[in-house]
Design a protein around this motif. Structure first.
Motif, PDB file in Angstrom:
ATOM      1  N   SER A   1      53.940  43.577  38.336  1.00 56.70           N
ATOM      2  CA  SER A   1      52.821  44.565  37.696  1.00 56.70           C
ATOM      3  C   SER A   1      52.214  43.213  37.682  1.00 56.70           C
ATOM      4  O   SER A   1      50.336  43.664  36.546  1.00 56.70           O
ATOM      5  CB  SER A   1      53.240  45.032  36.753  1.00 56.70           C
ATOM      6  OG  SER A   1      53.888  44.181  35.727  1.00 56.70           O
ATOM      7  N   ASP A   2      52.200  42.387  36.450  1.00 59.17           N
ATOM      8  CA  ASP A   2      51.784  41.096  36.515  1.00 59.17           C
ATOM      9  C   ASP A   2      50.727  40.489  37.390  1.00 59.17           C
ATOM     10  O   ASP A   2      48.892  40.132  37.639  1.00 59.17           O
ATOM     11  CB  ASP A   2      52.084  39.808  35.026  1.00 59.17           C
ATOM     12  CG  ASP A   2      52.958  40.679  34.129  1.00 59.17           C
ATOM     13  OD1 ASP A   2      52.270  40.897  33.803  1.00 59.17           O
ATOM     14  OD2 ASP A   2      53.873  39.341  33.896  1.00 59.17           O
TER      15      ASP A   2
ATOM     16  N   ARG B   1      47.784  43.098  37.724  1.00 59.38           N
ATOM     17  CA  ARG B   1      46.653  43.321  37.228  1.00 59.38           C
ATOM     18  C   ARG B   1      45.718  42.288  36.851  1.00 59.38           C
ATOM     19  O   ARG B   1      44.332  41.922  36.718  1.00 59.38           O
ATOM     20  CB  ARG B   1      47.480  43.271  35.587  1.00 59.38           C
ATOM     21  CG  ARG B   1      46.657  42.877  34.450  1.00 59.38           C
ATOM     22  CD  ARG B   1      47.037  42.678  33.149  1.00 59.38           C
ATOM     23  NE  ARG B   1      46.403  42.159  31.372  1.00 59.38           N
ATOM     24  CZ  ARG B   1      46.017  41.444  31.602  1.00 59.38           C
ATOM     25  NH1 ARG B   1      46.499  40.454  32.345  1.00 59.38           N
ATOM     26  NH2 ARG B   1      45.552  41.261  30.523  1.00 59.38           N
TER      27      ARG B   1
ATOM     28  N   ALA C   1      44.154  47.985  34.187  1.00 60.76           N
ATOM     29  CA  ALA C   1      44.845  46.764  34.274  1.00 60.76           C
ATOM     30  C   ALA C   1      45.751  46.817  32.918  1.00 60.76           C
ATOM     31  O   ALA C   1      47.047  46.366  33.622  1.00 60.76           O
ATOM     32  CB  ALA C   1      44.188  45.584  34.002  1.00 60.76           C
TER      33      ALA C   1
ATOM     34  N   ILE D   1      48.660  49.400  34.110  1.00 53.63           N
ATOM     35  CA  ILE D   1      49.490  48.687  34.923  1.00 53.63           C
ATOM     36  C   ILE D   1      50.057  47.797  34.659  1.00 53.63           C
ATOM     37  O   ILE D   1      51.670  47.442  34.722  1.00 53.63           O
ATOM     38  CB  ILE D   1      49.153  47.682  36.076  1.00 53.63           C
ATOM     39  CG1 ILE D   1      48.469  49.067  37.271  1.00 53.63           C
ATOM     40  CG2 ILE D   1      49.886  47.080  36.690  1.00 53.63           C
ATOM     41  CD1 ILE D   1      47.218  47.981  38.507  1.00 53.63           C
ATOM     42  N   SER D   2      49.899  46.677  33.504  1.00 55.89           N
ATOM     43  CA  SER D   2      51.423  46.012  32.219  1.00 55.89           C
ATOM     44  C   SER D   2      51.739  46.488  31.892  1.00 55.89           C
ATOM     45  O   SER D   2      52.728  45.585  30.968  1.00 55.89           O
ATOM     46  CB  SER D   2      49.639  44.802  31.516  1.00 55.89           C
ATOM     47  OG  SER D   2      49.724  45.346  31.093  1.00 55.89           O
TER      48      SER D   2
END
Length: 67
Positions: free
Chosen positions: A4-5, A8, A53, A56-57
């Motif tokens: 996920s990072d 992002r 973003a 997502i994070s």
């Protein structure tokens, strides 16, 4: 979390890509010289990307493992 990072960061890089395109499209003008219309559209898109973003994070914290 790592995946996920990565997603992002990829989204955040798109903001820079958009800035580069607008720089070229406005005759190599810096952001301070963009018209109000261009600046408004850029910030609208930028905020949408930043919102996604952020979503997502936070995704790993919101997932629930079943079973």
């Amino acid at each position: 979390q790592d995946y996920s990072d990565m997603l992002r960061n990829d989204l955040l890089k798109i903001i820079t890509d958009i800035e580069d395109v607008l720089y070229t499209a406005t005759g190599n003008r810096i952001k301070d010289e963009w018209s109000d219309e261009v600046w408004g559209e850029f910030t609208r898109i930028k905020h949408k990307i930043l919102d996604k973003a952020g979503d997502i994070s936070r995704l790993p914290d919101n997932l629930v493992k079943v079973g």
